[in-house]
Design an enzyme around this catalytic site. Structure first.
Site, PDB file in Angstrom:
ATOM      1  N   SER A  17       0.757  -1.227  -0.022  1.00  0.00           N
ATOM      2  CA  SER A  17      -0.005  -0.047   0.049  1.00  0.00           C
ATOM      3  C   SER A  17       0.908   1.073   0.010  1.00  0.00           C
ATOM      4  O   SER A  17       0.472   2.286  -0.740  1.00  0.00           O
ATOM      5  CB  SER A  17      -0.836  -0.001   1.126  1.00  0.00           C
ATOM      6  OG  SER A  17      -1.731  -0.814   1.027  1.00  0.00           O
ATOM      7  N   LYS A  66      -9.961  -4.805  10.874  1.00  0.00           N
ATOM      8  CA  LYS A  66     -10.987  -4.303  10.157  1.00  0.00           C
ATOM      9  C   LYS A  66     -12.271  -4.197  10.801  1.00  0.00           C
ATOM     10  O   LYS A  66     -13.159  -3.333  10.542  1.00  0.00           O
ATOM     11  CB  LYS A  66     -11.229  -5.254   8.845  1.00  0.00           C
ATOM     12  CG  LYS A  66     -10.153  -4.701   7.874  1.00  0.00           C
ATOM     13  CD  LYS A  66     -10.353  -5.678   6.558  1.00  0.00           C
ATOM     14  CE  LYS A  66      -9.365  -5.408   5.419  1.00  0.00           C
ATOM     15  NZ  LYS A  66      -9.763  -5.993   4.266  1.00  0.00           N
ATOM     16  N   GLY A 130     -14.028 -13.366   6.066  1.00  0.00           N
ATOM     17  CA  GLY A 130     -14.374 -11.604   5.793  1.00  0.00           C
ATOM     18  C   GLY A 130     -14.318 -11.494   4.395  1.00  0.00           C
ATOM     19  O   GLY A 130     -15.355 -10.593   3.957  1.00  0.00           O
ATOM     20  N   ALA A 131     -13.476 -11.695   3.520  1.00  0.00           N
ATOM     21  CA  ALA A 131     -13.313 -11.320   2.113  1.00  0.00           C
ATOM     22  C   ALA A 131     -14.479 -11.878   1.375  1.00  0.00           C
ATOM     23  O   ALA A 131     -15.094 -11.074   0.312  1.00  0.00           O
ATOM     24  CB  ALA A 131     -12.116 -11.992   1.481  1.00  0.00           C
ATOM     25  N   ILE A 219      -8.885 -14.220  -5.400  1.00  0.00           N
ATOM     26  CA  ILE A 219      -8.424 -13.051  -4.718  1.00  0.00           C
ATOM     27  C   ILE A 219      -6.887 -13.071  -4.177  1.00  0.00           C
ATOM     28  O   ILE A 219      -6.355 -12.244  -3.703  1.00  0.00           O
ATOM     29  CB  ILE A 219      -9.480 -12.604  -3.569  1.00  0.00           C
ATOM     30  CG1 ILE A 219      -9.341 -13.435  -2.337  1.00  0.00           C
ATOM     31  CG2 ILE A 219     -10.657 -12.211  -4.040  1.00  0.00           C
ATOM     32  CD1 ILE A 219     -10.154 -12.699  -1.074  1.00  0.00           C
ATOM     33  N   GLY A 242      -5.812 -11.780  -8.153  1.00  0.00           N
ATOM     34  CA  GLY A 242      -6.107 -10.834  -7.076  1.00  0.00           C
ATOM     35  C   GLY A 242      -5.501  -9.387  -7.107  1.00  0.00           C
ATOM     36  O   GLY A 242      -5.866  -8.692  -6.289  1.00  0.00           O
TER      37      GLY A 242
HETATM   38  P1  ATR Z   1     -10.622 -13.780   5.358  1.00  0.00           P
HETATM   39  O1  ATR Z   1     -11.131 -12.589   6.388  1.00  0.00           O
HETATM   40  O2  ATR Z   1      -9.198 -13.476   4.723  1.00  0.00           O
HETATM   41  O3  ATR Z   1     -11.455 -14.143   4.274  1.00  0.00           O
HETATM   42  P2  ATR Z   1     -11.146 -15.776   7.257  1.00  0.00           P
HETATM   43  O4  ATR Z   1     -12.348 -14.958   7.715  1.00  0.00           O
HETATM   44  O5  ATR Z   1     -10.150 -16.497   8.139  1.00  0.00           O
HETATM   45  O6  ATR Z   1     -10.254 -14.796   6.164  1.00  0.00           O
HETATM   46  O7  ATR Z   1     -11.670 -16.980   6.220  1.00  0.00           O
HETATM   47  C1  ATR Z   1     -10.897 -17.869   5.445  1.00  0.00           C
HETATM   48  C2  ATR Z   1     -11.707 -18.755   4.525  1.00  0.00           C
HETATM   49  O8  ATR Z   1     -10.654 -19.848   3.852  1.00  0.00           O
HETATM   50  C3  ATR Z   1     -12.811 -19.574   5.090  1.00  0.00           C
HETATM   51  O9  ATR Z   1     -13.898 -19.738   4.353  1.00  0.00           O
HETATM   52  C4  ATR Z   1     -11.857 -20.836   5.342  1.00  0.00           C
HETATM   53  O10 ATR Z   1     -12.775 -22.340   5.554  1.00  0.00           O
HETATM   54  P3  ATR Z   1     -13.441 -22.426   6.839  1.00  0.00           P
HETATM   55  O11 ATR Z   1     -14.570 -21.693   7.189  1.00  0.00           O
HETATM   56  O12 ATR Z   1     -13.863 -24.005   6.885  1.00  0.00           O
HETATM   57  O13 ATR Z   1     -12.467 -22.340   7.988  1.00  0.00           O
HETATM   58  C5  ATR Z   1     -11.193 -20.920   4.408  1.00  0.00           C
HETATM   59  N1  ATR Z   1     -10.045 -21.845   4.399  1.00  0.00           N
HETATM   60  C6  ATR Z   1      -8.763 -21.534   4.840  1.00  0.00           C
HETATM   61  N2  ATR Z   1      -7.742 -22.525   4.637  1.00  0.00           N
HETATM   62  C7  ATR Z   1      -8.494 -23.390   4.092  1.00  0.00           C
HETATM   63  C8  ATR Z   1      -8.050 -24.909   3.750  1.00  0.00           C
HETATM   64  N3  ATR Z   1      -6.746 -25.373   3.662  1.00  0.00           N
HETATM   65  N4  ATR Z   1      -9.130 -25.671   3.203  1.00  0.00           N
HETATM   66  C9  ATR Z   1     -10.315 -25.205   2.887  1.00  0.00           C
HETATM   67  N5  ATR Z   1     -10.662 -24.025   3.430  1.00  0.00           N
HETATM   68  C10 ATR Z   1      -9.769 -23.077   3.893  1.00  0.00           C
END
Ligand code: ATR
Length: 280
Positions: A17, A66, A130-131, A219, A242
């Site tokens: 940024s 955030k 969150g995203a 992303i 992304g």
């Molecule tokens: P962000 O705010 O960056 O989106 P987050 O809120 O922690 O991060 O969300 C991470 C997302 O990635 C979730 O959908 C998570 O799945 P779960 O809801 O089952 O936790 C997904 N995710 C992260 N690592 C994963 C993995 N190894 N396999 C499948 N889904 C994964």
């Protein structure tokens, strides 16, 4: 006083940024500066008060602040309220007002790749964090034909749909089911960290059943070409990387602060150069 802009994050070291905002300030002929600050969670309130006292004109907020930051701001704009997160703050008549440009940033990069209105398209989101929530809420406003969510934890996808303000046709299901139904979707959006550096050989699902006309968005921007996007390209599908979302949210933030639309292509090339690659 020279306008000062900031980023508060933890960690902040690898953020690009400052690079893109300082370049945009220079390009716009604004004698200002953007600086990244690492702020611990228990110092957030003091950081905000300090920035107000110092007269910082605007700042970005990223992981992990955030959501937490919302309670320390004077006002939250309607979009940020709906997305339940703030990534950009602007000083307005001595008040800090919180905005969210993440969804808009993604939308902007997606629209470049589409030749049909969103209302005529079916979407599938991979992930429910969150995203994903920001993207779902933003696109839902354009009333797509349907917007389904697949996630490792189905309950989180169900909750995202349930808690959304405007209701659209959506269902939640497992990744295996999504792989089988992939041919139903025009746009597939990946929002998890699967495939992100250093786990570059991971991919959320196989694209074998995707429509020939499908657009695949990821992303993740490090690497620039994730395994998912590489598979999409091999299948001859359109891709959206992304970097577009990252740069898009930054461009909207810059507009909020300065009223000037920055050169998004230039911002993109700075990020790509730093990542040492070629855009998808
Ligand atoms: P962000 O705010 O960056 O989106 P987050 O809120 O922690 O991060 O969300 C991470 C997302 O990635 C979730 O959908 C998570 O799945 P779960 O809801 O089952 O936790 C997904 N995710 C992260 N690592 C994963 C993995 N190894 N396999 C499948 N889904 C994964």
């Amino acid at each position: 006083m020279k306008p000062l802009y900031a980023l508060i994050a933890n960690p902040v070291g690898h953020s690009m940024s400052p690079d893109i905002h300082n370049a945009a300030l220079k390009e716009a002929g604004i004698d200002g500066h953007y600086h990244g600050f690492q702020v611990e969670k228990n110092q957030l309130e003091y950081a905000i008060k300090g920035m107000k006292a110092l007269g910082i004109s605007g700042f970005n907020v990223t992981v992990p602040h955030k959501v937490e930051i919302m309670q320390y701001l004077d006002k939250i704009d309607v979009t940020a309220e709906r997305l339940k997160a703030v990534n950009t703050v602007r000083l307005e008549d001595g008040h800090f007002v919180g905005y969210n440009t993440d969804g808009e940033g993604f939308l902007h990069s997606l629209l470049d790749a589409l030749d049909q209105p969103l209302s005529q398209l079916s979407f599938l989101m991979i992930g429910a964090g969150g995203a994903a929530s920001a993207i779902y809420t933003t696109i839902a406003e354009y009333a797509p034909k349907r917007f389904d969510i697949t996630n490792r934890t189905i309950e989180k996808a169900e909750a995202l749909i349930e808690n959304a303000v405007g209701k659209i046709t959506s269902s939640a299901f497992a990744l295996k089911t999504a792989e089988e139904r992939l041919g139903d979707y025009d746009v597939i959006i990946h929002t998890t960290s699967i495939g992100m550096y250093p786990n570059v050989n991971e991919t959320p699902l196989s694209l074998a059943n995707a429509k020939k006309t499908a657009v695949i968005c990821d992303i993740v921007y490090n690497p620039l070409e994730t395994k998912l996007l590489s598979e999409a390209k091999q299948l001859g599908l359109k891709t959206v990387d992304g970097v577009g979302m990252f740069v898009g949210q930054a461009a909207r933030a810059f507009e909020l602060w300065t009223g000037i639309t920055p050169d998004v292509k230039k911002m993109k090339s700075i990020v790509i150069e730093k990542l040492g690659g070629t855009p998808c």
